[in-house]
Design an enzyme around this catalytic site. Structure first.
Site, PDB file in Angstrom:
ATOM      1  N   CYS A 105      60.163  58.631  16.876  1.00  0.00           N
ATOM      2  CA  CYS A 105      59.654  57.256  16.799  1.00  0.00           C
ATOM      3  C   CYS A 105      60.460  56.365  17.740  1.00  0.00           C
ATOM      4  O   CYS A 105      61.689  56.492  17.808  1.00  0.00           O
ATOM      5  CB  CYS A 105      59.784  56.749  15.365  1.00  0.00           C
ATOM      6  SG  CYS A 105      59.229  55.054  15.142  1.00  0.00           S
ATOM      7  N   HIS A 147      50.969  58.081  11.669  1.00  0.00           N
ATOM      8  CA  HIS A 147      52.298  57.528  11.943  1.00  0.00           C
ATOM      9  C   HIS A 147      52.213  56.011  12.133  1.00  0.00           C
ATOM     10  O   HIS A 147      53.021  55.256  11.579  1.00  0.00           O
ATOM     11  CB  HIS A 147      52.872  58.207  13.197  1.00  0.00           C
ATOM     12  CG  HIS A 147      54.228  57.721  13.620  1.00  0.00           C
ATOM     13  ND1 HIS A 147      55.365  58.507  13.513  1.00  0.00           N
ATOM     14  CD2 HIS A 147      54.644  56.542  14.155  1.00  0.00           C
ATOM     15  CE1 HIS A 147      56.414  57.811  13.960  1.00  0.00           C
ATOM     16  NE2 HIS A 147      56.006  56.617  14.361  1.00  0.00           N
ATOM     17  N   GLU A 148      51.218  55.559  12.910  1.00  0.00           N
ATOM     18  CA  GLU A 148      51.107  54.123  13.212  1.00  0.00           C
ATOM     19  C   GLU A 148      50.671  53.336  11.981  1.00  0.00           C
ATOM     20  O   GLU A 148      51.153  52.232  11.740  1.00  0.00           O
ATOM     21  CB  GLU A 148      50.133  53.897  14.374  1.00  0.00           C
ATOM     22  CG  GLU A 148      50.564  54.552  15.678  1.00  0.00           C
ATOM     23  CD  GLU A 148      52.006  54.272  16.072  1.00  0.00           C
ATOM     24  OE1 GLU A 148      52.434  53.108  15.956  1.00  0.00           O
ATOM     25  OE2 GLU A 148      52.699  55.222  16.480  1.00  0.00           O
ATOM     26  N   HIS A 151      53.512  52.638   9.856  1.00  0.00           N
ATOM     27  CA  HIS A 151      54.290  51.485  10.337  1.00  0.00           C
ATOM     28  C   HIS A 151      53.742  50.174   9.766  1.00  0.00           C
ATOM     29  O   HIS A 151      54.507  49.266   9.440  1.00  0.00           O
ATOM     30  CB  HIS A 151      54.230  51.386  11.869  1.00  0.00           C
ATOM     31  CG  HIS A 151      55.298  52.147  12.584  1.00  0.00           C
ATOM     32  ND1 HIS A 151      56.635  51.966  12.331  1.00  0.00           N
ATOM     33  CD2 HIS A 151      55.233  53.082  13.567  1.00  0.00           C
ATOM     34  CE1 HIS A 151      57.340  52.766  13.135  1.00  0.00           C
ATOM     35  NE2 HIS A 151      56.517  53.459  13.879  1.00  0.00           N
TER      36      HIS A 151
HETATM   37 ZN    ZN Z   1      56.988  54.972  15.161  1.00  0.00          ZN
END
Ligand code: ZN
Length: 178
Positions: A105, A147-148, A151
């Protein structure tokens, strides 16, 4: 230079707010999208970035056009793929089948680990012109979506990863050479 915030920053731990659709064309939102693209392009290994990573707690992520080059290595190298902008993304469909994937990341330098991710995912979002669209993907693309979107909910991959290890860039270079 747009700064990418690192894991200690509280902006990475909150739930990012929805972007009011009518605000997408405004200079404020367009500037945020531009800054995200600049920050992403500044990182050789970056494939996507979420707005909280530049300190903006809004539900936006950008997937680099580079991802399409990775998916289509035999393609004419002169073909340039645009970055894809996802505003207020929602998962429409996600596969039950999962796989462990290597992950890092831009906000968690320089840790890497293995994360269990659904193999396929379909996301509904708005683009930078405010048009709704849906996009499906598997493997790397599905991993990026998950993953995004993590976030945007204040989750970092290290919260879920196994076998986390530190690989500073010099170390990666050394591995590449050896
Ligand atoms: Zn990330």
């Amino acid at each position: 230079m747009v700064e990418i915030v690192q894991k200690e920053d509280p902006v990475l731990r909150g739930r990012a707010a929805e972007v009011p659709i009518e605000e997408i064309p405004t200079a404020k939102i367009q500037k945020i999208i531009k800054d995200m693209k600049v920050a992403l392009a500044s990182q050789d290994d970056g494939v996507a970035i979420a707005a909280p990573q530049i300190g903006v707690p809004l539900r936006i992520f950008v997937m680099s056009g580079k991802v399409f080059d990775l998916l289509r290595p035999d393609e004419d190298p002169d073909v340039v793929h645009e970055d894809v902008v996802f505003i207020n993304p929602e998962i429409l469909k996600i596969s039950k089948e999962r796989q462990k994937m290597e992950e890092g990341c831009l906000s968690v330098r320089w840790l890497y680990g293995r994360v269990s991710r659904a193999k396929k995912a379909t996301v509904k979002a708005y683009d930078e012109k405010g048009q709704a669209f849906t996009r499906g993907g598997s493997n790397l693309v599905a991993q990026i979506f998950q993953h995004e979107m993590d976030h945007l909910d204040g989750i970092l991959f290290v919260d879920k990863a196994d076998d986390v290890e530190e690989l500073p860039p010099e170390e990666i270079e050394r591995l590449k050479k050896s």
